[in-house]
Every structure is written in structure tokens, then in C-alpha cells.
Design an enzyme around this catalytic site. Sequence first.
Site, mmCIF file in Angstrom:
data_model
loop_
_atom_site.group_PDB
_atom_site.id
_atom_site.type_symbol
_atom_site.label_atom_id
_atom_site.label_comp_id
_atom_site.label_asym_id
_atom_site.label_seq_id
_atom_site.Cartn_x
_atom_site.Cartn_y
_atom_site.Cartn_z
ATOM 1 N N GLY A 1 -11.247 -3.166 2.804
ATOM 2 C CA GLY A 1 -11.812 -2.033 3.546
ATOM 3 C C GLY A 1 -11.341 -2.002 5.002
ATOM 4 O O GLY A 1 -11.787 -1.186 5.789
ATOM 5 N N HIS B 1 -4.383 -2.033 -5.850
ATOM 6 C CA HIS B 1 -3.746 -0.746 -6.136
ATOM 7 C C HIS B 1 -4.848 0.259 -6.386
ATOM 8 O O HIS B 1 -5.751 0.004 -7.179
ATOM 9 C CB HIS B 1 -2.940 -0.813 -7.429
ATOM 10 C CG HIS B 1 -1.807 -1.768 -7.384
ATOM 11 N ND1 HIS B 1 -0.859 -1.752 -6.403
ATOM 12 C CD2 HIS B 1 -1.462 -2.762 -8.220
ATOM 13 C CE1 HIS B 1 0.023 -2.703 -6.648
ATOM 14 N NE2 HIS B 1 -0.327 -3.336 -7.734
ATOM 15 N N THR B 2 -4.772 1.408 -5.753
ATOM 16 C CA THR B 2 -5.782 2.433 -5.994
ATOM 17 C C THR B 2 -5.299 3.377 -7.080
ATOM 18 O O THR B 2 -4.180 3.887 -7.001
ATOM 19 C CB THR B 2 -6.031 3.239 -4.706
ATOM 20 O OG1 THR B 2 -6.170 2.308 -3.640
ATOM 21 C CG2 THR B 2 -7.269 4.104 -4.824
ATOM 22 N N ASP C 1 1.937 14.880 1.436
ATOM 23 C CA ASP C 1 0.899 15.884 1.748
ATOM 24 C C ASP C 1 0.168 15.562 3.058
ATOM 25 O O ASP C 1 -0.314 16.448 3.756
ATOM 26 C CB ASP C 1 -0.115 15.963 0.602
ATOM 27 C CG ASP C 1 -0.650 14.591 0.212
ATOM 28 O OD1 ASP C 1 0.144 13.757 -0.235
ATOM 29 O OD2 ASP C 1 -1.867 14.354 0.393
ATOM 30 N N ASN D 1 -5.401 -10.557 -3.681
ATOM 31 C CA ASN D 1 -5.303 -10.299 -2.240
ATOM 32 C C ASN D 1 -4.908 -8.879 -1.868
ATOM 33 O O ASN D 1 -4.921 -8.525 -0.704
ATOM 34 C CB ASN D 1 -4.319 -11.281 -1.596
ATOM 35 C CG ASN D 1 -2.983 -11.297 -2.303
ATOM 36 O OD1 ASN D 1 -2.930 -11.171 -3.518
ATOM 37 N ND2 ASN D 1 -1.915 -11.454 -1.569
ATOM 38 N N ASP E 1 0.818 -1.235 0.000
ATOM 39 C CA ASP E 1 0.000 0.000 0.000
ATOM 40 C C ASP E 1 0.839 1.267 0.000
ATOM 41 O O ASP E 1 0.445 2.289 0.558
ATOM 42 C CB ASP E 1 -0.946 0.037 1.229
ATOM 43 C CG ASP E 1 -1.787 -1.217 1.341
ATOM 44 O OD1 ASP E 1 -2.244 -1.688 0.298
ATOM 45 O OD2 ASP E 1 -1.971 -1.719 2.462
ATOM 46 N N GLU E 2 1.986 1.217 -0.621
ATOM 47 C CA GLU E 2 2.870 2.386 -0.621
ATOM 48 C C GLU E 2 2.466 3.410 -1.677
ATOM 49 O O GLU E 2 2.971 4.531 -1.691
ATOM 50 C CB GLU E 2 4.335 1.960 -0.886
ATOM 51 C CG GLU E 2 4.945 1.050 0.159
ATOM 52 C CD GLU E 2 4.802 -0.424 -0.208
ATOM 53 O OE1 GLU E 2 3.995 -0.736 -1.110
ATOM 54 O OE2 GLU E 2 5.491 -1.257 0.410
ATOM 55 N N GLY E 3 1.581 2.985 -2.581
ATOM 56 C CA GLY E 3 1.183 3.889 -3.676
ATOM 57 C C GLY E 3 1.795 3.465 -5.010
ATOM 58 O O GLY E 3 1.956 4.284 -5.914
ATOM 59 N N ARG F 1 -6.162 0.288 8.124
ATOM 60 C CA ARG F 1 -4.739 -0.054 8.107
ATOM 61 C C ARG F 1 -4.079 0.370 9.412
ATOM 62 O O ARG F 1 -4.464 1.380 10.001
ATOM 63 C CB ARG F 1 -4.047 0.651 6.939
ATOM 64 C CG ARG F 1 -4.477 0.088 5.589
ATOM 65 C CD ARG F 1 -3.800 0.821 4.434
ATOM 66 N NE ARG F 1 -4.227 0.247 3.163
ATOM 67 C CZ ARG F 1 -4.391 0.944 2.046
ATOM 68 N NH1 ARG F 1 -4.164 2.239 2.027
ATOM 69 N NH2 ARG F 1 -4.781 0.346 0.939
#
Length: 425
Positions: A302, A40-41, A333, A37, A12-14, A305
Site C-alpha cells: 500500500g 500483480h493486480t 490512458d 514481496n 509494477d508495469e502491469g 509509489r
Amino acid sequence: MVKAIVGANWGDEGKGKITDLLAEKADYVVRFQGGSNAGHTIINEYGKFALHQLPSGIFTDGVVNVIGNGVAVNVEYLIEEMKSVESAKKELNLLISNRAQILLPHHILLDVYEEERLGDKKFGSTKSGIAPFYSDKYAKVGLQVGELFDNDGLEEKIKGIYEKVNVILKHLYNKEEINYKDVLKTLEENKKFLTKYVADTSLILRKAIKENKTILLEGQLGALKDTDHGIYPYVTSSSTLAGYSTVGAGIPPYAIQNIVAVTKAYSTAVGEGPFVGELFGEAGELLREKGGDKGEYGATTGRARRVAYFDVVATRYGLQCQGATEVALTAIDVLAYLEEIPVCVAYEIDGERVEDFGTTPELYKAKPIYEMLKGWKCDIRGITNYDDLPKEAKEYVKYIEEKIGVPIKTVSTGPKRHEIITEVK
Ligand code: GDP
């Protein structure tokens, strides 16, 4: 040019955002491990999407997206995901390796039942069937996509697999058995759907390398979830490292020229296991709410984290495991609300100062040692020019760069595609 984009931490680092952006200049984007599993957003002109199995180049015209041989393909979920992307963008340019393996119905069931059986000792699995899938793959009882087209051998193989699976279902978990004929029917449907996309993707990628095409290898999760080098056993069941990316994509190891490791300006983790400096109470709530796009909640489950401040010890280790040649620092940010920003620079274990990331039992004993940096206390979201960052934000970037020992070449200042600084001075 072959570039791997991988996670330096717990996932989930981006990475999705960075890959989506880099895909603008790529010919191929390849997923090389994992399955449904983790997600990526991606937020772009088409909307917001959580991609689980589709490579992050799927929105970019002209990019061939490849699901490599190292991936666990959940066909049912893949179809759903393809539909959601297709509803926004008509054409999907996708290839699926004939050596990728198919996640079978018992993989998810065994994952769910095993977590139930473990109770308090559970792994915090996303229950996507990944551990049973990779166990089967390496026990040589998995099913390669190419085997769907083996009219003579498929039934025999599936029958054999379920003979053993049913013993486990019935006698270990006390659950209903699976009729292998039902599985065959589903596989027949899967085959119809997949036919159009299946290819010898290694062959295609090796040819692309010869033609000097740009290939991005997209990792899922991060170094600290790698089966060998992560926080075992609270890891995933495939290798998340750039070193594996060539295996999972089917190209030579020396093809990679660039390894971009992504790390957030703070830490997040999902699942169980040690997480040094985990923030609880108000400080944790605040960071969780401020974090990510709309708070730090998992793209797949969902789940809230777990959060902590930036961890130099863990990140430096993660970068070394990845062999990172450069770093993309995301979500800076988010830290705008802090007067002072704590950075974990070392651990205290049994009264000793430790700067190297240890094994899981050692990590459980570790306490964070912080250094405090000055916050900038103003909104920097969407800044694209390094010079426009406040002095304190630049100092934060430079401080982290010095501590981790790998150049930070990209700084992400928001979840949207172009909220990014690509020329860090
Ligand atoms: P991935 O699996 O590594 O791609 O990461 P995820 O997509 O699971 O999680 C990253 C989260 O951070 C998502 O909610 C992104 O939208 C968000 N994100 C990525 N980059 C930035 C950024 O620079 N700033 C903020 N505020 N959020 C970001």
C-alpha cells in the site's frame, strides 16, 4: 510456444494484467522467481485481486499454474491467497515445484531486524524475507519443498539451520531465539497442505514443450530490480530477467521464442535507490493520483509509489537486459490530463549528455533531459481499436517505439482485462 512476460523497469508495469489476458490462450503459466514481496493486480469478472505468489493464469479455466523452482514459497501467505481466489473461483489448478524453496520464519524476522538496524541506510525492503531467503538458498542452507518429505533428514537439517540463526538473532539483533521444534511443527502443517500440489514441475513443463503446448513464464518486478543488472544494491535478491526464467522454471534456455517486456507510459518505482526525474510536489501528486487503477499505491504494501515521466534511457536498457522481442505499453490512458507530456530522452551527468544507463553512483548524479510531446487531453480509457486513439496518443506510442528500438505490439488503455489494443499499427 514459450513466452516470457517480464518487466522493463522497476516493477509494477502491469505484467499481471498482460499475463492474465494472454493466459486465455495458454496451457501453463509459470512463476519463476521472487515471492510474496511484490503483487500483480488483476481485475476481471471475479473482482480485483492482488496476486503475490499465485501465477496470473489462476483465473483462467484449463490453465495449469506452476510455482517454479526459482520461487520463494511463503506457505502461510500462499494459503491465504489461495483462499481469496477460491472464494471467487472454486477450482484452483496449481502445481508447486518440488525444488522450490520454503521461506522460513527467520527470513522475515531477519529482514525486519536488518532494516531496523540499518536505520536511514535501509533498502526499503517489503520485509517479506526475500533477501535472507535467497542468501540462505545460495549459502546452501535453504529448504526445498521436496525435503519436507524426507522423514529421516528434516529434523536434523532444521536443527542445524537454527543453531546458526539463533546466534545471529541473539547476538547481532538482541532478539528472541527461535525454537526449531516450533518450526518443525509448522513445516509438518505446511507439508499436509502442500502435498496435493507438489510435483516435479520441470519434468511436466519439458514434456509440455515437446507437445507444443503454450507456456507463459511470468516475471515479478522488472529489469532494473535484477540483482546483477539493476540499481544495485536497491534491487531484489533474485533475477528478474527472461534469461533466468528458464532456470527458475526448469526448462532449456532455447525453449523461449518470445519475450514480451511490459513498460508503463510513465515511470513508477518503490523502495530506495536512484530514480532519475522523480517528480515531487504537485506534479508528482497529480501523476500518482491519476496513475494505475486507483492511484499508484503498492499492491503488497500500500506504499505510495515514486513517480516520473517515461524514461527512454532506463527503459531501453531494461529492454536490452530482458532481450525483449516485443513491448506491451500500459496505462497510456493515465496521461490524458497533460497538455504536454515530457519524455526523458537522456541524462545529464557532470555536464555531459548521456544516453546509456549507468551504475548506481552515476545514476545518483543524473538529471533528466526532456523532450516535450503534445498531449491529447481526452479520455481514451477502454479503447480497443488503435484507429480510435487520438492522433497525439498514436504519436506518443510511435515516438517511444522509435526511441526504445523494440516494436510496441500491445497498448493497454485501462486496468481491466479487455481494455487493451492488441493490434498496434
Ligand atoms: P505488475 O506487478 O507488473 O503486474 O503491476 P501492478 O499490478 O503492481 O501495477 C500495475 C497497476 O497499474 C495496477 O494498479 C493495475 O491495475 C494498473 N494498470 C495496468 N494496466 C493499466 C492500464 O492500462 N491503465 C491503467 N490506468 N492502469 C493499469
